[in-house]
Design an enzyme around this catalytic site. Structure first.
Site, PDB file in Angstrom:
ATOM      1  N   CYS A 382       2.264   2.991  -1.176  1.00 22.30           N
ATOM      2  CA  CYS A 382       1.412   1.989  -0.629  1.00 22.30           C
ATOM      3  C   CYS A 382       0.149   2.760   0.003  1.00 22.30           C
ATOM      4  CB  CYS A 382       2.206   1.127   0.212  1.00 22.30           C
ATOM      5  SG  CYS A 382       1.612  -0.686  -0.066  1.00 22.30           S
ATOM      6  N   HIS A 510       6.490  -0.275  -3.245  1.00 17.72           N
ATOM      7  CA  HIS A 510       7.555   0.283  -2.250  1.00 17.72           C
ATOM      8  C   HIS A 510       8.973   0.481  -2.772  1.00 17.72           C
ATOM      9  CE1 HIS A 510       5.350  -0.340   1.739  1.00 17.72           C
ATOM     10  NE2 HIS A 510       4.814  -1.348   0.987  1.00 17.72           N
ATOM     11  N   GLU A 512      11.310   2.320  -1.858  1.00 15.62           N
ATOM     12  CA  GLU A 512      12.204   2.588  -0.994  1.00 15.62           C
ATOM     13  C   GLU A 512      13.151   1.158  -0.928  1.00 15.62           C
ATOM     14  OE1 GLU A 512       9.394   2.368  -0.251  1.00 15.62           O
ATOM     15  OE2 GLU A 512       8.847   1.310   1.794  1.00 15.62           O
TER      16      GLU A 512
HETATM   17  N1  GLN Z   1      -3.036  -1.658   4.581  1.00 19.99           N
HETATM   18  C1  GLN Z   1      -2.898  -1.500   2.952  1.00 19.99           C
HETATM   19  C2  GLN Z   1      -3.142  -2.800   2.076  1.00 19.99           C
HETATM   20  O1  GLN Z   1      -3.065  -4.001   2.596  1.00 19.99           O
HETATM   21  C3  GLN Z   1      -1.571  -0.929   2.586  1.00 19.99           C
HETATM   22  C4  GLN Z   1      -0.243  -1.847   2.875  1.00 19.99           C
HETATM   23  C5  GLN Z   1       1.062  -0.966   3.031  1.00 19.99           C
HETATM   24  O2  GLN Z   1       1.114   0.093   3.003  1.00 19.99           O
HETATM   25  N2  GLN Z   1       2.149  -1.778   3.078  1.00 19.99           N
HETATM   26  O3  GLN Z   1      -3.312  -2.760   0.945  1.00 19.99           O
END
Ligand code: GLN
Length: 548
Positions: A382, A510, A512
């Protein structure tokens, strides 16, 4: 109608109620019973999505896009029962719903009260989990500790449910602490007696006690707890500290907890089988052949629970590769220093997790540069992927001011931006992208090699995306977009990787959240495999002590 198990906690928090609940779910599932697990959280936030990881730990995201308590991660890792927005209920949601009904005039002039209106709403949410589905057992874990003011409405609601359904359809399991007092060389039962006393005051008599302890409970201690707490001797279950959290279902089974539950709930007893779990998960977790060191470069590293699912996914990858994964938590705010970079030279793989806000970003970018230039296996998740994009733009394409518009709205090179800022798409974006989305993989990429399939589905929680305006420039320089999401004119980069690097892969989603001990996530599995290869090639013996 399902049977209900209500799980409460006493004495202190952090006893591992989520793991205990998930383990009971596992135990029952192993008998062929269909279980659902639910967490009732007594706080007023509607969900943990708005809470800082310092307050709450990780926010666990479900397929249906709910932002939930991290215990739901344990539920999904231990069982095959999927969770969604119905499986995490907060006091905030309950009050929100009751107050909305009151404003609408649904209560026809009545006074709206905690009992029965709030408690009815709680009971409704507990029933909703199994509505239209065929579950044999619903396990509802109640957050907080017996005696807390805010958990009272929840405890009252489950007390009423037991009263209405009868003891053969609803039981209480209480997780408690039996501390060992070193000076006296004794286990003490008094805190447990007091905690059960608190529950009795509000009309709840636990049926089963799970006793967290450092030492074995002697027969004498068990008998004392049974007598003073008014439970059967066989319902006093020892929950000793174990080396791997995945041992807990086996420990409960050894003490016939499943048999006791089935007897109380009038469920015909079937032996059940945890053999696979024992050999394929627990034995391998406890006796790995090799060691590998992974750095997690994040800003919440001092907090045990902030990257819970990532830690677990790394452990699962360790199990798959027959290796123990030593996690080195590296504070991203310190990576810019020489010392910080020194830490990175002592690991076999670098992982940069998700996050929000500018703090710690430059250190993450520096760590990624280190991984790219030194051919260290890298997994970005992410925000970790977004930082990999920024790093590439700055140091390979030469756009020194490249950034995400999350950190600098006026950047000359917004390589990460909001979809609406990208102009090509107007109907998506603006709010957080949450939950499962499909992704297509390019053949002959590292991502495809890991997954072994072209179509995958993964969970998201972010607002910003790779800016497609820069796509061709990136690709020309060896940046590979190996996974894309295509929908309604949007074509979003979901996985990126680098040519000419042993394993540099980052995902906008994600991974995970979908890793399980007996089904490790392909990206984590490959990441750890490549880290092991690096370690072997360097002939590094690895540390003898865990690096934490
Ligand atoms: N802050 C980033 C976004 O909003 C990544 C978010 C995250 O890593 N969950 O896109």
């Amino acid at each position: 109608m399902p049977k209900y198990i209500f799980i409460t906690g006493g004495v202190v928090s952090s006893l591992g109620k989520g793991i205990a609940s998930a383990s009971i779910g596992k135990l029952l599932e192993a008998k062929g019973l269909k279980v659902a697990l639910q967490k009732l959280d007594p706080y007023i936030n509607v969900d943990p999505g708005t809470m800082s990881p310092y307050q709450h730990g990780e926010v666990y995201v479900t397929d249906d896009g709910a932002e939930t308590d991290l215990d739901l991660g344990h539920y999904e890792r231990y069982t095959n029962s999927p969770v969604g927005h119905l499986n995490n209920v907060t006091a905030g949601q309950i009050y929100y719903s009751v107050i909305t009904k009151e404003r609408r005039g649904d209560y026809l002039g009545g006074t709206v009260q905690v009992v029965p209106h709030i408690t009815d709403e709680i009971k409704e949410r507990i029933r909703a989990v199994s509505r239209g589905k065929r579950y044999d057992v619903v396990l509802s874990e109640i957050g907080g500790t017996a005696g807390d003011i805010e958990s009272l409405p929840f405890l009252e609601a489950v007390r009423q449910m037991r009263q209405e359904l009868g003891p053969e359809n609803a039981i209480f399991i209480h997780l408690t602490l039996v501390p060992y007092i070193r000076a006296a060389a004794e286990l003490k039962t008094k805190p447990t007696q007091h905690s059960v006393g608190r529950l009795r005051e509000i009309g709840i008599q636990p049926d089963i006690l799970l006793c967290r302890t450092e030492k074995r409970l002697s027969q004498e201690v068990r008998a004392k707890i049974a007598l003073f707490c008014n439970v059967d001797l066989e319902a006093v279950i020892e929950a000793r500290d174990v080396r791997s959290i995945y041992e807990v279902p086996l420990m409960f089974k050894d003490q016939n907890l499943d048999r006791v539950i089935c007897r109380y709930l009038h469920i015909g007893y079937r032996a059940g089988n945890l053999a696979n779990w024992k050999t394929k998960v627990v034995s391998r977790a406890l006796h790995p052949k090799e060691k590998v060191r992974i750095a997690i470069v994040g800003k919440y590293v001092e907090l045990q629970d902030a990257y819970k699912s990532i830690h677990e996914a790394l452990r699962h990858a360790g199990i798959a590769n027959d290796a123990r994964v030593y996690i080195r938590k590296v504070n991203s705010e310190k990576v810019i220093s020489q010392r910080g970079i020194g830490w990175l030279s002592k690991v076999d793989g670098i992982l940069v997790p998700g996050g929000f806000g500018y703090r710690g970003i430059e250190g993450k970018i520096r760590a990624i540069q280190y991984a790219r230039e030194n051919q260290v296996p890298f997994l970005g998740i992410c925000l970790g992927m977004q930082c990999a994009v920024i790093e590439f733009a700055r140091n390979v394409l030469g756009y020194k001011s490249a950034n995400s518009t999350e950190f600098n709205k006026k950047t000359a090179h917004p390589v990460i931006s909001l979809l609406e800022e990208q102009h090509e798409v107007s109907n998506l974006g603006g709010t957080m992208r949450l939950g499962a989305a499909p992704c297509d993989l390019e053949k002959s990429t590292k991502a495809y090699a890991a997954y072994g399939t072209e179509h995958i589905s993964e969970r998201h929680r972010h607002r910003y995306e790779f800016n497609n305006k820069y796509r061709s420039e990136f690709v020309k320089k060896g940046f590979v977009i190996s996974g894309v999401y295509q929908n309604e004119g949007a074509k979003l980069a979901e996985i990126v990787e680098l040519q000419g690097h042993p394993w540099f892969v980052a995902s906008q989603f994600h991974p995970e959240f979908k890793s399980k001990p007996d089904k490790p996530h392909p990206l984590f599995r490959e990441f750890v495999a490549k880290a092991l290869e690096l370690k072997r090639s360097e002939g590094n013996p690895g540390p003898d002590q865990p690096i934490t």
